[in-house]
Design a protein around this motif. Sequence first.
Motif, PDB file in Angstrom:
ATOM      1  N   GLY A 139     -15.504   1.114   3.125  1.00 58.36           N
ATOM      2  CA  GLY A 139     -14.839  -0.173   2.525  1.00 58.36           C
ATOM      3  C   GLY A 139     -13.460  -0.303   3.252  1.00 58.36           C
ATOM      4  N   ILE A 140     -12.784  -1.484   2.801  1.00 56.07           N
ATOM      5  CA  ILE A 140     -11.674  -1.947   3.358  1.00 56.07           C
ATOM      6  C   ILE A 140     -10.786  -2.505   2.297  1.00 56.07           C
ATOM      7  CG2 ILE A 140     -10.215  -3.523   4.929  1.00 56.07           C
ATOM      8  CD1 ILE A 140     -12.985  -3.712   6.488  1.00 56.07           C
ATOM      9  N   LYS A 141      -9.343  -2.041   2.159  1.00 54.36           N
ATOM     10  CA  LYS A 141      -8.541  -2.229   1.226  1.00 54.36           C
ATOM     11  C   LYS A 141      -7.174  -2.744   1.968  1.00 54.36           C
ATOM     12  CE  LYS A 141      -6.969  -2.599  -2.983  1.00 54.36           C
ATOM     13  NZ  LYS A 141      -7.389  -3.748  -4.041  1.00 54.36           N
ATOM     14  N   LYS A 142      -6.670  -3.812   1.280  1.00 54.49           N
ATOM     15  CA  LYS A 142      -5.136  -4.171   1.645  1.00 54.49           C
ATOM     16  C   LYS A 142      -4.388  -3.655   0.681  1.00 54.49           C
ATOM     17  CE  LYS A 142      -6.522  -8.683   3.998  1.00 54.49           C
ATOM     18  NZ  LYS A 142      -6.265 -10.054   3.787  1.00 54.49           N
ATOM     19  N   ILE A 143      -3.188  -2.902   1.190  1.00 55.64           N
ATOM     20  CA  ILE A 143      -2.379  -2.363   0.167  1.00 55.64           C
ATOM     21  C   ILE A 143      -1.231  -3.422  -0.181  1.00 55.64           C
ATOM     22  CG2 ILE A 143      -0.696  -0.344   0.076  1.00 55.64           C
ATOM     23  CD1 ILE A 143      -3.699   0.414   0.207  1.00 55.64           C
ATOM     24  N   ASN A 144      -0.888  -3.578  -1.260  1.00 56.31           N
ATOM     25  CA  ASN A 144       0.262  -4.479  -1.741  1.00 56.31           C
ATOM     26  C   ASN A 144       1.111  -3.564  -2.560  1.00 56.31           C
ATOM     27  OD1 ASN A 144      -0.909  -3.720  -4.133  1.00 56.31           O
ATOM     28  ND2 ASN A 144      -1.922  -5.749  -4.663  1.00 56.31           N
ATOM     29  N   ARG A 145       2.043  -4.255  -3.242  1.00 53.93           N
ATOM     30  CA  ARG A 145       3.270  -3.616  -3.751  1.00 53.93           C
ATOM     31  C   ARG A 145       2.435  -2.448  -4.986  1.00 53.93           C
ATOM     32  NH1 ARG A 145       7.116  -8.933  -5.036  1.00 53.93           N
ATOM     33  NH2 ARG A 145       7.038  -9.558  -2.729  1.00 53.93           N
ATOM     34  N   ARG A 146       1.536  -2.525  -5.319  1.00 57.93           N
ATOM     35  CA  ARG A 146       0.881  -1.684  -6.375  1.00 57.93           C
ATOM     36  C   ARG A 146       0.967  -0.084  -5.751  1.00 57.93           C
ATOM     37  NH1 ARG A 146      -4.590  -3.430  -8.814  1.00 57.93           N
ATOM     38  NH2 ARG A 146      -3.515  -5.222  -8.547  1.00 57.93           N
ATOM     39  N   TYR A 147       0.616   0.016  -4.676  1.00 58.62           N
ATOM     40  CA  TYR A 147       0.271   1.207  -3.967  1.00 58.62           C
ATOM     41  C   TYR A 147       1.564   1.563  -2.926  1.00 58.62           C
ATOM     42  CZ  TYR A 147      -4.107   0.333  -6.040  1.00 58.62           C
ATOM     43  OH  TYR A 147      -5.185   0.017  -6.838  1.00 58.62           O
ATOM     44  N   SER A 148       1.768   2.813  -2.806  1.00 65.10           N
ATOM     45  CA  SER A 148       2.789   3.177  -1.857  1.00 65.10           C
ATOM     46  C   SER A 148       2.189   3.152  -0.386  1.00 65.10           C
ATOM     47  CB  SER A 148       3.114   4.624  -1.924  1.00 65.10           C
ATOM     48  OG  SER A 148       2.204   5.318  -2.058  1.00 65.10           O
ATOM     49  N   SER A 149       2.917   3.424   0.716  1.00 62.79           N
ATOM     50  CA  SER A 149       2.143   3.365   2.105  1.00 62.79           C
ATOM     51  C   SER A 149       1.145   4.593   2.121  1.00 62.79           C
ATOM     52  CB  SER A 149       3.164   3.523   3.082  1.00 62.79           C
ATOM     53  OG  SER A 149       4.073   2.242   3.259  1.00 62.79           O
ATOM     54  N   GLN A 150       0.050   4.446   2.832  1.00 61.42           N
ATOM     55  CA  GLN A 150      -1.052   5.387   2.842  1.00 61.42           C
ATOM     56  C   GLN A 150      -1.165   6.004   4.325  1.00 61.42           C
ATOM     57  OE1 GLN A 150      -2.851   6.439   0.205  1.00 61.42           O
ATOM     58  NE2 GLN A 150      -1.488   5.276  -0.833  1.00 61.42           N
ATOM     59  N   ARG A 151      -1.737   7.240   4.397  1.00 64.39           N
ATOM     60  CA  ARG A 151      -1.838   7.872   5.425  1.00 64.39           C
ATOM     61  C   ARG A 151      -3.134   8.415   5.984  1.00 64.39           C
ATOM     62  NH1 ARG A 151       2.800   5.791   6.938  1.00 64.39           N
ATOM     63  NH2 ARG A 151       4.623   6.639   5.884  1.00 64.39           N
ATOM     64  N   ILE A 152      -3.448   8.378   7.038  1.00 65.13           N
ATOM     65  CA  ILE A 152      -5.034   8.840   7.372  1.00 65.13           C
ATOM     66  C   ILE A 152      -5.147  10.160   6.816  1.00 65.13           C
ATOM     67  CG2 ILE A 152      -6.332   9.817   9.300  1.00 65.13           C
ATOM     68  CD1 ILE A 152      -5.284   7.625  11.132  1.00 65.13           C
ATOM     69  N   GLY A 153      -6.233  10.469   6.085  1.00 66.45           N
ATOM     70  CA  GLY A 153      -6.693  11.618   5.525  1.00 66.45           C
ATOM     71  C   GLY A 153      -6.562  11.675   3.754  1.00 66.45           C
TER      72      GLY A 153
END
Length: 202
Positions: free
Chosen positions: A73-87
Amino acid sequence: MRKGNIGIFGLVFISFFAYMAWNNFEIPVLFLGKTKVTNGRIYKIGVTNGLVGRRYIQVVRYAYSVNGKDYQGIKKINRRYSSQRIGNRVQIEYSFNHPEKHKVTGFYSDFKRYTKGEKFHSNETKGYSEITLTNGIFDQIRYGSHGTIEKEIFGEYEMKNDSLKLSPFRFSGDEKNSCFIVAPSERGIKLIDCESNLELTQ
């Protein structure tokens, strides 16, 4: 149409627009019937332009497995979540009868800081292969003679002592596990394919 009705319609429209904007204009997933929860993992991260006032937003690709079958799946990250990292792990709610129908309900901060993956390249007459290892996730790319991508595979890896095992996400069904011998080289370490003896160096 009366002024009162126009006002109500405008309020509903603004509320709907605000809700969609908060969710990056992604259509909400509605479930019918029983649902279950599992965890997936982020295997690729990209960046796209955000709305007015935002410089950019992350677009993460993730994989999860239900009853031995892999989904993505694909998800766009908004202000609700912090920056994500691979893994990083992703919490997934999915339909019991249709596991491909799902939505992201949360992220785990397994890796908070940016980590540059270890890259390995082969030296071949026509084209070359590249493997990137990042936080337990591998990205294996086969390039053609003109530098175009012929095939790209993602999955999880495990490195023990002098061996590396790649377990791909089986999105198409024809992906196979592979292994490499980890050996010292002039630049650090190199990978030797267990079947073809192809060498990939840093």
